[in-house]
Design an enzyme around this catalytic site. Structure first.
Site, PDB file in Angstrom:
ATOM      1  N   ASP A  34       0.800  -1.228   0.000  1.00  0.00           N
ATOM      2  CA  ASP A  34       0.000   0.000   0.000  1.00  0.00           C
ATOM      3  C   ASP A  34       0.833   1.280   0.000  1.00  0.00           C
ATOM      4  O   ASP A  34       2.009   1.294   0.375  1.00  0.00           O
ATOM      5  CB  ASP A  34      -0.948   0.017   1.205  1.00  0.00           C
ATOM      6  CG  ASP A  34      -0.193  -0.109   2.533  1.00  0.00           C
ATOM      7  OD1 ASP A  34       0.818  -0.848   2.595  1.00  0.00           O
ATOM      8  OD2 ASP A  34      -0.606   0.548   3.508  1.00  0.00           O
ATOM      9  N   GLU A  74      -0.741  -1.888   5.116  1.00  0.00           N
ATOM     10  CA  GLU A  74       0.157  -1.869   6.275  1.00  0.00           C
ATOM     11  C   GLU A  74       0.070  -0.550   7.023  1.00  0.00           C
ATOM     12  O   GLU A  74       0.241  -0.500   8.235  1.00  0.00           O
ATOM     13  CB  GLU A  74       1.608  -2.128   5.820  1.00  0.00           C
ATOM     14  CG  GLU A  74       2.591  -2.315   6.973  1.00  0.00           C
ATOM     15  CD  GLU A  74       2.965  -1.019   7.662  1.00  0.00           C
ATOM     16  OE1 GLU A  74       3.041  -1.010   8.903  1.00  0.00           O
ATOM     17  OE2 GLU A  74       3.153  -0.006   6.972  1.00  0.00           O
ATOM     18  N   GLU A  75      -0.190   0.539   6.279  1.00  0.00           N
ATOM     19  CA  GLU A  75      -0.117   1.885   6.863  1.00  0.00           C
ATOM     20  C   GLU A  75      -1.348   2.208   7.719  1.00  0.00           C
ATOM     21  O   GLU A  75      -2.181   3.035   7.367  1.00  0.00           O
ATOM     22  CB  GLU A  75       0.037   2.934   5.753  1.00  0.00           C
ATOM     23  CG  GLU A  75       1.323   2.808   4.945  1.00  0.00           C
ATOM     24  CD  GLU A  75       2.561   3.290   5.707  1.00  0.00           C
ATOM     25  OE1 GLU A  75       2.456   3.659   6.891  1.00  0.00           O
ATOM     26  OE2 GLU A  75       3.639   3.288   5.077  1.00  0.00           O
ATOM     27  N   HIS A 117       7.720   8.699   4.732  1.00  0.00           N
ATOM     28  CA  HIS A 117       6.496   9.505   4.864  1.00  0.00           C
ATOM     29  C   HIS A 117       6.739  10.979   4.548  1.00  0.00           C
ATOM     30  O   HIS A 117       5.924  11.825   4.900  1.00  0.00           O
ATOM     31  CB  HIS A 117       5.843   9.350   6.246  1.00  0.00           C
ATOM     32  CG  HIS A 117       5.346   7.955   6.514  1.00  0.00           C
ATOM     33  ND1 HIS A 117       4.356   7.660   7.427  1.00  0.00           N
ATOM     34  CD2 HIS A 117       5.686   6.764   5.960  1.00  0.00           C
ATOM     35  CE1 HIS A 117       4.133   6.351   7.440  1.00  0.00           C
ATOM     36  NE2 HIS A 117       4.941   5.787   6.553  1.00  0.00           N
TER      37      HIS A 117
END
Ligand SMILES: [Zn+2]
Ligand SMILES: [Zn+2]
Length: 389
Positions: free
Chosen positions: A78, A135-136, A361
């Protein structure tokens, strides 16, 4: 010569694949295009492919010989809901979405390893290539486990890998014990009695209680948790009243934040102590506290045996450029849901220097294609050693 050309062609293929994934980021549980690409490439190798665990999850299974041991290798697929600001030829084509954590790279590495292992077949046993959604922070690993991942695909060990800026692309870190913190959320509402700002004695002021709570919050880490155990408690949101009504004491104040720990015991402690503090402050002011602690992701704690196996593979690939002392991260990874059920190891693969200071990020972050060779080799070596013929 022919061998070198094959190697170069495969690398070109993987770099193109990685950049294609980068240009088409998808958020958690929405990885329709990505999982389709993954499934097609796995199917092409001739291995069995299962789709649908956790929605968009894909598992490819490769059995060679009659070795009884079975291992799982995890990649996450993702992207993040954030804009990509750096200009690059394969920049995100989707506004507000980008691969800012390098999961495009992780997917590519594991696909590269699957292709290689299906070709060379130099092991005896079973490998499950696990491509997880979300996952995030959206709970993809948990969903896969709840959907029966380990009942359908039992594993004797499970391995995860994440890119890490600051380490060279031919460098890895493999460390036993805690790697990533638990990542939980908490919410406190202090409920008082709203009243005129000029007549506090006629109500019960929740804002002042909230201030006392915030001022005491760090005593949990400082005075309750063992000083030799890492822990973080942060208040990240405070909401009360209305800036247009400065003569009104509101009925309630909402305070919320995050809690991080590296052991189940400290995690339990944080849950209990934040609640105790909230209730204690409420009692002090004669108001009510409503408290919720939301368990999201457990800590990732590397199993000693699995870590030893991962370390041997990393050393075979990177020689002495393997760090065995590397600080754990206060970030989380829901790989924890895999490695709490099955002995697991989570390793770091160098992503080269942080370009323009961009870290995970960041709107300019990018997986380094220079790490593809190391990453694929790590996965294939791990399988060949773990499931030695
Ligand atoms: Zn991330
Ligand atoms: Zn990540």
């Amino acid at each position: 010569m022919a061998v070198n050309e094959d190697v170069r062609a495969e690398m070109d293929f993987l770099v193109a694949l990685r950049r294609d994934l980068h240009a088409h980021p998808e958020l958690g549980f929405e990885e329709e295009r990505t999982s389709q690409i993954v499934a097609e490439h796995l199917t092409e190798t001739g291995m069995k492919v299962h789709r649908g665990l956790g929605g968009t999850g894909v598992v490819g299974t490769l059995t060679v010989g009659n070795g009884p041991r079975t291992i799982g290798l995890r990649a996450d697929m993702d992207a993040l809901a954030m804009p990509e600001t750096a200009d690059r030829p394969y920049k995100s084509t989707v506004p507000g979405k980008m691969h800012a954590c390098g999961h495009d790279g992780h997917t590519t590495l594991l696909l590269g390893a699957a292709r290689e292992l299906a070709r060379t077949r130099n092991f005896s046993g079973t490998v499950h290539f696990i491509f997880q959604p979300a996952e995030e922070g959206r709970g993809g690993a948990k969903r896969m486990v709840e959907d029966g991942l380990f009942e359908m695909f039992p594993c004797d060990a499970v391995y995860g890998l994440h890119n890490m800026p600051g380490l060279d692309t031919d460098e890895m870190a493999v460390v036993t014990g805690p790697q990533l913190a638990s990542s939980d959320s908490w919410q406190v509402r202090f409920r008082g009695v709203g009243t005129h700002g000029a007549k506090p004695h006629l109500g019960k002021d929740p804002v002042t209680a909230g201030g006392h709570f915030l001022a005491s919050l760090q005593t949990i880490v400082g005075r309750v948790v063992d000083p030799l155990q890492p822990a973080v408690v942060s208040a990240c949101s405070v909401q009360a009243g209305d800036p247009n009504a400065l003569n009104v004491i509101p009925d309630f104040i909402d305070i919320a934040g995050t809690a991080r720990a590296y052991t189940p015991r400290v995690r339990d402690q944080l849950e209990e102590e934040i609640g105790r503090l909230a209730n204690g402050v409420a009692a002090m002011f004669g108001i009510e506290a409503e408290y919720r602690f939301i368990r999201r992701i457990p800590p990732v704690v590397n199993n000693a045996d699995a870590t030893g196996r991962a370390l041997a593979a990393a050393q075979a690939v990177c020689g002495d450029k393997v760090r065995t002392d590397f600080p754990p991260s206060t970030a989380g990874d829901d790989f924890a849901f895999f490695s709490q059920d099955v002995p697991g190891a989570y390793v770091w693969l160098g992503n080269g220097p942080a370009v323009d200071g961009a870290l995970h990020h960041n709107t300019a972050y990018d997986f380094n294609d220079g790490a593809i060779g190391t990453g694929v080799k790590f996965w294939t070596t791990l399988v060949e050693q773990e499931l030695a013929a």
